[in-house]
Design a protein around this motif. Structure first.
Motif, PDB file in Angstrom:
ATOM      1  N   THR A   1       0.835  -1.198   0.000  1.00  0.00           N
ATOM      2  CA  THR A   1       0.000   0.000   0.000  1.00  0.00           C
ATOM      3  C   THR A   1       0.870   1.249   0.000  1.00  0.00           C
ATOM      4  OG1 THR A   1      -1.738  -1.166   1.226  1.00  0.00           O
ATOM      5  CG2 THR A   1      -1.834   1.239   1.197  1.00  0.00           C
ATOM      6  N   VAL A   2       0.459   2.233  -0.787  1.00  0.00           N
ATOM      7  CA  VAL A   2       1.061   3.555  -0.760  1.00  0.00           C
ATOM      8  C   VAL A   2      -0.009   4.540  -0.303  1.00  0.00           C
ATOM      9  CG1 VAL A   2       0.574   3.968  -3.211  1.00  0.00           C
ATOM     10  CG2 VAL A   2       2.370   5.279  -2.053  1.00  0.00           C
ATOM     11  N   TYR A   3       0.411   5.498   0.512  1.00  0.00           N
ATOM     12  CA  TYR A   3      -0.515   6.465   1.091  1.00  0.00           C
ATOM     13  C   TYR A   3      -0.166   7.873   0.627  1.00  0.00           C
ATOM     14  CZ  TYR A   3      -1.280   2.571   4.325  1.00  0.00           C
ATOM     15  OH  TYR A   3      -1.544   1.341   4.875  1.00  0.00           O
ATOM     16  N   LEU A   4      -1.175   8.702   0.544  1.00  0.00           N
ATOM     17  CA  LEU A   4      -0.982  10.126   0.319  1.00  0.00           C
ATOM     18  C   LEU A   4      -1.716  10.863   1.430  1.00  0.00           C
ATOM     19  CD1 LEU A   4       0.260  12.285  -1.587  1.00  0.00           C
ATOM     20  CD2 LEU A   4      -2.018  12.457  -2.630  1.00  0.00           C
ATOM     21  N   GLN A   5      -0.953  11.436   2.333  1.00  0.00           N
ATOM     22  CA  GLN A   5      -1.528  12.230   3.409  1.00  0.00           C
ATOM     23  C   GLN A   5      -1.611  13.672   2.955  1.00  0.00           C
ATOM     24  OE1 GLN A   5      -2.726  11.333   6.549  1.00  0.00           O
ATOM     25  NE2 GLN A   5      -3.369  13.473   6.664  1.00  0.00           N
ATOM     26  N   MET A   6      -2.811  14.212   2.917  1.00  0.00           N
ATOM     27  CA  MET A   6      -3.036  15.561   2.415  1.00  0.00           C
ATOM     28  C   MET A   6      -3.522  16.433   3.566  1.00  0.00           C
ATOM     29  SD  MET A   6      -4.870  14.606  -1.203  1.00  0.00           S
ATOM     30  CE  MET A   6      -6.301  13.888  -0.414  1.00  0.00           C
ATOM     31  N   ASN A   7      -2.746  17.441   3.892  1.00  0.00           N
ATOM     32  CA  ASN A   7      -3.079  18.357   4.977  1.00  0.00           C
ATOM     33  C   ASN A   7      -3.341  19.753   4.427  1.00  0.00           C
ATOM     34  OD1 ASN A   7      -2.585  16.278   6.886  1.00  0.00           O
ATOM     35  ND2 ASN A   7      -0.396  16.773   6.866  1.00  0.00           N
ATOM     36  N   ASN A   8      -4.060  20.533   5.209  1.00  0.00           N
ATOM     37  CA  ASN A   8      -4.358  21.915   4.826  1.00  0.00           C
ATOM     38  C   ASN A   8      -4.887  21.988   3.387  1.00  0.00           C
ATOM     39  OD1 ASN A   8      -4.550  24.700   5.015  1.00  0.00           O
ATOM     40  ND2 ASN A   8      -2.401  25.036   4.479  1.00  0.00           N
ATOM     41  N   LEU A   9      -5.884  21.199   3.124  1.00  0.00           N
ATOM     42  CA  LEU A   9      -6.416  21.122   1.767  1.00  0.00           C
ATOM     43  C   LEU A   9      -7.027  22.442   1.330  1.00  0.00           C
ATOM     44  CD1 LEU A   9      -7.838  17.531   1.981  1.00  0.00           C
ATOM     45  CD2 LEU A   9      -6.298  18.348   0.186  1.00  0.00           C
TER      46      LEU A   9
END
Length: 126
Positions: free
Chosen positions: A76-84
């Motif tokens: 699994t690869v993740y993309l953590q997206m903050n302050n969208l």
């Protein structure tokens, strides 16, 4: 390798969201994994990549807000997206490129990647 992305949804500006992409049918740790996105009416854009040795690359528009990670045991690869932001609204695609461990070339073009997931929609409201 087959890729299945998930985690998209509707969020408000300033919120966080984490996307996941699960791989199957291949040796996951032999791939550079990446995320691209495509907003309506725009070309597909590079977001982030993680190499087999942990090297990270980010697109200019997301650097400092997004991070990418991988769990090879879970494929699994993740993309953590903050302050969208509203301009992050797009369909997000995960992609994979088979490489050798020592390959240090920069892979930020969609033509670099031979395997793609189906996309997951992220909508950020203002």
């Amino acid at each position: 390798v087959q890729l299945q992305a998930s985690g998209g949804g509707l969020v408000q500006a300033g919120d966080s969201l984490r996307l996941a992409c699960v791989g199957s049918g291949g040796t996951f740790n032999r791939y550079v994994m990446a995320w691209f996105r495509q907003a309506p009416g725009k070309e597909r854009e590079f977001v982030a990549a993680i190499y087999r040795n942990g090297r990270l690359l980010f697109g200019d528009s997301v650097e400092g807000r997004f991070t990418i990670s991988r769990d090879n045991a879970k494929k699994t690869v993740y993309l953590q997206m903050n302050n969208l932001k509203p301009e992050d609204t797009a369909v997000y695609y995960c992609a994979a490129k088979h490489t050798i461990l020592s390959d240090s070339r920069v892979f930020t073009f969609q033509d670099d990647y031979g395997y793609w997931g189906q996309g997951t929609l992220v909508t950020v409201s203002s």
